[in-house]
Design an enzyme around this catalytic site. Structure first.
Site, mmCIF file in Angstrom:
data_model
loop_
_atom_site.group_PDB
_atom_site.id
_atom_site.type_symbol
_atom_site.label_atom_id
_atom_site.label_comp_id
_atom_site.label_asym_id
_atom_site.label_seq_id
_atom_site.Cartn_x
_atom_site.Cartn_y
_atom_site.Cartn_z
ATOM 1 N N LYS A 116 -12.091 -10.435 2.558
ATOM 2 C CA LYS A 116 -11.722 -8.403 3.121
ATOM 3 C C LYS A 116 -13.369 -7.538 2.905
ATOM 4 C CE LYS A 116 -8.930 -5.886 0.296
ATOM 5 N NZ LYS A 116 -7.655 -5.340 0.467
ATOM 6 N N GLY A 216 3.287 6.314 -8.274
ATOM 7 C CA GLY A 216 3.038 6.050 -6.978
ATOM 8 C C GLY A 216 4.199 6.340 -5.375
ATOM 9 N N GLY A 218 4.071 6.804 -2.860
ATOM 10 C CA GLY A 218 3.233 6.820 -1.653
ATOM 11 C C GLY A 218 4.266 5.570 -0.921
ATOM 12 N N VAL A 220 4.198 2.032 -0.148
ATOM 13 C CA VAL A 220 5.584 1.637 -1.146
ATOM 14 C C VAL A 220 6.354 2.276 -2.098
ATOM 15 C CG1 VAL A 220 5.614 -0.878 -1.959
ATOM 16 C CG2 VAL A 220 3.244 -0.561 -0.581
#
Ligand code: NAD
Length: 391
Positions: A116, A216, A218, A220
């Site tokens: 990452k 959430g 958003g 997804v």
């Protein structure tokens, strides 16, 4: 002024040719010696292979790339751009996230390792072509051991800039032959993982009539809500972004609930699709659901404490990194070349059986589901690592 790099490589690193600490100036060397003990001890905690600190005064780039494990393949993981208060916070984040990628790729059966990157700064203020391309040069210097992708704060336009400097990047726009937005594939996998959990809990994978809270709405969350509505679930949604919340509620005809009250709702399933660490002691004590299955990374505030707490409370937890692997599967398809969404979806189909297998092991061995998932990931890395060593 030349850019500076600080490398910290694990002495157990099987793949790197770098010396233990490689630095460019005597001054940097001194600093590295001072930092070495703390950075290295943090790397040793989860056996990270390599950490690269990147700095470029011209563009203002300050980044850290962490490569956790490359036994299964090159480390693929997104580039997060975030305004960390301190460099130590950025280091903690990149170490934790890169380790998560190793486990996610392993359980999903991909030939990828875990890595990452984080760029320190407010994405709305620091991002520009030069900064992203400079980051791309650092990625390129790693020679393919790290492959970057989108994450919080970065988007496909940024990947385009990075792509001008390196081929070790995924998530470039579909118009350029890339895989585009991964969220629909992520949501598809989460939906399958939720169905596997329903089968384990209620003996039937149908979500028809099940009450589900999605936190959430958003990229997804919205795609997941579509699957749930199509299947006849009763969906409750919440989001701190009131405009997006209203838009999704109006479009998909689902009920809005107060953010503060979501942990007290009498529902069957809680789907965290916003931030990590929402499963803490206080919230778990309030939860009335039987299943947790969502997209957010690192949902358990403390893996051991809260994984065990959920098990004791009789709540079936579908491990986040197992069921949200669709996004990684999607970029993996791009990495293989000739991206095909169909191939990504076929690979994501496996999430149902993998999740079911984890529940099976958890029940048989009487261990929390997160632990069953971790062991599955570690076993594959060990077995395939031996295959590679022997040939
Ligand atoms: P997003 O930024 O599009 O959506 C997140 C939503 O959560 C936003 O609408 C935001 O307003 C809302 N939110 C933030 N804090 C909240 C809170 N306290 N309460 C309620 N809502 C809140 O992100 P996304 O791409 O949809 O990803 C959602 C989660 O899934 C993230 O944790 C992400 O790391 C994880 N994830 C995403 C993908 C992917 O393919 N996009 C893949 C794997 C994991």
């Amino acid at each position: 002024m030349p850019a500076h790099k600080l490398y910290f490589n694990s002495i157990h690193d099987h793949s790197t040719q770098n010396t233990l600490v490689m630095i460019e100036t005597a001054k940097a060397q001194k600093t590295a010696m001072k930092e070495d003990s703390s950075v290295r001890s943090q790397m040793m905690q989860f056996n990270h292979e390599e950490v690269l600190f990147c700095n470029d005064n011209e563009t203002g780039l300050k980044a850290i790339i962490a490569i956790h494990n490359t036994v299964l393949g090159p480390g693929l993981g997104g580039c997060r751009i975030w305004k960390y208060e301190q460099e130590q916070d950025a280091l903690n984040d990149v170490l934790r996230l890169s380790r998560g990628m190793t486990y996610k790729a392993s359980v999903a059966g991909l030939n990828l390792g875990g890595a990452k990157a984080v760029i320190i700064g407010d994405s709305r203020q620091i991002k520009n072509e030069a900064l992203m391309r400079r980051f791309g040069r650092f990625v390129d210097d790693l020679g393919g051991k790290y492959i970057t992708a989108e994450d919080v704060g970065s988007n496909s336009r940024d990947m385009e800039y990075i792509h001008m400097e390196t081929r070790h990047v995924t998530g470039i726009p579909a118009s350029m032959g890339g895989s585009g937005d991964p969220s629909p594939v992520t949501a598809y996998g989460v939906w399958l993982g939720m169905k596997a959990a329903a089968k384990e809990r209620w003996g039937n994978d149908s979500l028809n009539g099940k009450k589900v809270t999605v936190q959430g709405t958003g990229n997804v969350g919205e795609n997941l809500i579509k699957h749930l509505v199509d299947e006849g679930a009763k969906v409750y949604i919440t989001d701190i972004n009131k405009d997006k919340l209203k838009e999704v509620a109006d479009k998909l005809k689902v009920e809005v609930v107060d953010s503060e009250k979501i942990f007290d709702l009498d529902v069957d399933i809680y789907a965290p699709c916003a931030l990590g660490a929402t499963l803490n002691t206080e919230n778990i004590n309030r939860l009335k659901c039987s299943v947790i299955a969502g997209a957010a990374n690192n949902q358990l505030a403390d893996e051991k404490v809260h994984g065990e707490m959920l098990m004791k409370k009789g709540i079936l937890y579908a491990p986040d990194f197992v069921i949200n692997a669709g996004g990684l599967i999607n970029v993996y398809s791009e990495f293989l070349g000739n991206y095909s969404r169909e191939r990504a979806i076929t690979q994501a189909d496996k999430i149902f059986n993998i999740t079911a297998e984890i529940f099976h092991v958890s029940a048989k061995e009487n261990i929390p589901t997160y632990l069953a998932a971790n062991r599955l990931a570690e076993a594959r890395i060990e077995t395939i690592g031996k295959v590679k060593l022997n040939h």
